[in-house]
Design an enzyme around this catalytic site. Structure first.
Site, short mmCIF file in Angstrom:
data_model
loop_
_atom_site.label_atom_id
_atom_site.label_comp_id
_atom_site.label_asym_id
_atom_site.label_seq_id
_atom_site.Cartn_x
_atom_site.Cartn_y
_atom_site.Cartn_z
N ASN A 96 3.23 -9.01 -10.21
CA ASN A 96 3.27 -7.80 -9.71
C ASN A 96 1.96 -7.08 -9.37
O ASN A 96 1.15 -6.96 -10.38
CB ASN A 96 3.89 -6.71 -10.60
CG ASN A 96 5.64 -6.88 -10.47
OD1 ASN A 96 6.36 -6.39 -11.14
ND2 ASN A 96 6.22 -7.54 -9.63
N ARG A 131 -19.29 9.51 27.53
CA ARG A 131 -19.49 10.98 27.28
C ARG A 131 -18.56 11.26 26.08
O ARG A 131 -19.05 12.22 25.17
CB ARG A 131 -18.99 11.70 28.50
CG ARG A 131 -19.02 13.11 28.32
CD ARG A 131 -18.73 14.05 29.77
NE ARG A 131 -17.95 13.43 30.66
CZ ARG A 131 -16.83 13.94 31.09
NH1 ARG A 131 -16.61 15.10 30.30
NH2 ARG A 131 -16.14 13.45 31.95
N PHE A 160 3.98 -1.15 -7.89
CA PHE A 160 3.74 -2.34 -7.24
C PHE A 160 4.01 -2.13 -5.76
O PHE A 160 3.77 -2.66 -4.86
CB PHE A 160 4.73 -3.57 -7.55
CG PHE A 160 6.22 -2.98 -7.65
CD1 PHE A 160 7.01 -2.63 -6.46
CD2 PHE A 160 6.70 -3.07 -9.02
CE1 PHE A 160 8.33 -2.34 -6.68
CE2 PHE A 160 8.27 -2.72 -8.94
CZ PHE A 160 9.04 -2.51 -7.98
#
Length: 511
Positions: free
Chosen positions: A203, A288, A334
């Site tokens: 996890n 520009r 997780f």
């Protein structure tokens, strides 16, 4: 095991890792060690969990129960270690391409950091084994495909955990070998997992996070190159400096916009080309609007950095153990949604650096502003720089596809128990490919800008001339047609060879 490493060590502490410290760690390949505070945190949490299991029969998800849709199946106390090893073996089912070794090393570092918070219940020996792997460059073989980005990066991290128990494969000294052979060579014994440890290793979001850190560090470098190469192109195109005036930026004071204009003014400070009288009133947007476009990407990177740094300095496994509160809570840390959204944002933002770069390349070869068509003598007989722009355009198109958000998708897994996932792992691998693509696009612009500046009578700035001197040792002026793929490769290698100090890479707006 005893082993020799350099005297300088980076201590993993309870203090957060920063982009600067991560950049230094990866650039210098500094070995790491756990601080005494971290060691105490890990040991205390493990002792708490052992005591809790000894004195209670209460079901605790993933510790004395099955996983996912099997969460209601109770496991006998004498099978808790076997449960964790079975978890690792069953989840190691990645496929696809191999994860690059430097990303795997980042995964190790980030998993160590997460476990060091002392909320995961792992043995100290398990974390120390990850430290050994990191320092000795014993890097698990991990695959890019298999993670849904929720329940963490289960499949990729299972391949890391598999090596901890002496199975699977690793890279060592640049060679891919069975883990058991390398551990035997290094006189290292496999770890026997205890309760909760397999789940703590699997996890987590370290696959996504490692890719995110790599992509962020490279994106900051590409952001700098975009400004520098854009300044070269502006001078090569005989562009105007007025759009970069501080007054223009201060009436729309986005931080990235201000910094971009500030950088480009600095790059062109003493350029004779930028100061010469212009016959045109205005430049195309790709020149520009560099402050606005490049600047928006800088602001996006700042946001993504904030999310990723929060993630890597957090606890992202499950369940979480809180010793002082006497609680073990099964939650959802997780879940990779924060990373998935941020990686998608990074993809979009960085792809724009490539998009506007390709437009500047197109303008440079257009035969305007006193430059020959396709930046070559005798155009017609020679095609010159016609086709590199095609290449850049094809990559820009590919990036539009890669930048499509992965996080808008989800798919049900584990018999409906895991019914919403982030797909952040897909976003991560897409971002990895995309930032490499932008590097290639910028390399093509650099080739064009250098070629165009050769054709100008006046010089650009001292700083940019010094940069070009180094570049032109690798890529000289193109007098007639030749295979340009070689020059593209050399240009990319030149860009990759340049290292930046942290204060340049993560530059802030000056007062």
């Amino acid at each position: 095991m005893k082993y020799t490493i350099r005297a300088i060590m980076h201590k993993i502490t309870t203090h957060p890792l920063s982009l600067s410290s991560l950049n230094d760690l990866m650039t210098n390949q500094t070995p790491i060690e756990l601080s005494s505070e971290v060691i105490e945190n890990i040991a205390n949490c493990r002792a708490y969990l052992d005591e809790k299991l000894q004195n209670s029969n209460t079901p605790i998800y993933g510790i004395n129960t099955g996983f996912g849709a099997l969460c209601d199946v109770s496991i006998d106390t004498n099978q808790l270690g076997q449960l964790q090893e079975n978890l690792v073996r069953s989840h190691a089912c990645g496929t696809g391409k191999l994860v690059p070794q430097h990303i795997v090393k980042l995964m190790l570092l980030l998993k160590i950091k997460s476990l060091s918070n002392g909320n995961s219940g792992v043995q100290l020996a398990t974390v120390q084994r990850l430290v050994e792997f990191y320092n000795l460059n014993i890097l698990p073989v991990v695959y890019t495909q298999g993670s849904l980005g929720a329940s963490g990066d289960l499949a990729p991290l299972a391949h890391v955990a598999l090596c901890v128990i002496g199975e699977g494969e690793v890279w060592h000294n640049g060679i891919q070998k069975p883990t058991k052979e390398v551990l035997k060579e290094c006189k290292i014994r496999p770890i026997q997992l205890q309760s909760k440890e397999g789940l703590a290793l699997l996890n987590g979001t370290q696959f996504m996070s490692a890719y995110a850190i790599h992509c962020l560090l490279k994106s900051y470098k590409l952001s700098y190159f975009s400004d520098l190469i854009g300044a070269l192109s502006l001078d090569a195109y005989d562009g105007r400096i007025e759009p970069f005036d501080p007054l223009v930026q201060l009436v729309r004071p986005h931080k990235g916009q201000i910094l971009t204009a500030q950088r480009i003014r600095g790059f062109l400070k003493d350029s004779a080309l930028i100061r010469q009288e212009k016959t045109h009133v205005q430049d195309p947007y790709s020149f520009r609007c560099m402050p606005q476009v490049h600047g928006a990407t800088k602001d996006a990177l700042e946001h993504v950095s904030s999310v990723v740094l929060t993630e890597i300095n957090s606890v992202s496994d499950n369940p979480n153990i809180f010793t002082e509160a006497d609680k073990i809570i099964s939650g959802g840390n997780f879940h990779g949604q924060p990373l998935a959204l941020s990686l998608d944002f990074l993809k979009i933002a960085v792809s724009e650096l490539g998009s506007i770069s390709e437009r500047r390349t197109y303008q440079l070869i257009s035969g305007e502003r006193g430059l020959p068509s396709f930046l070559v003598n005798s155009p017609g007989l020679n095609s010159g720089y016609m086709i590199p722009q095609y290449t850049a355009a094809s990559i820009v198109s590919a990036n539009k596809q890669l930048a499509t958000p992965a996080s808008v998708d989800s798919i049900v897994s584990s018999n409906g128990q895991e019914d919403h996932v982030s797909m952040g792992a897909n976003a991560a691998t897409q971002a990895f490919e995309l930032v490499d693509n932008v590097e290639r696009i910028l390399a093509i612009e650099l080739m064009n800008a250098s070629q165009a500046l050769y054709m100008r009578t006046l010089k650009t700035s001292t700083f940019l001339e010094q940069f070009l001197t180094g570049f032109r040792k690798e890529i000289p002026f193109t007098k007639k047609d030749k295979p340009l793929y070689i020059d593209i490769k050399k240009t990319i290698a030149f860009m990759q060879s340049l290292n930046f100090d942290n204060d340049v890479l993560f530059e802030q707006i000056s007062a």
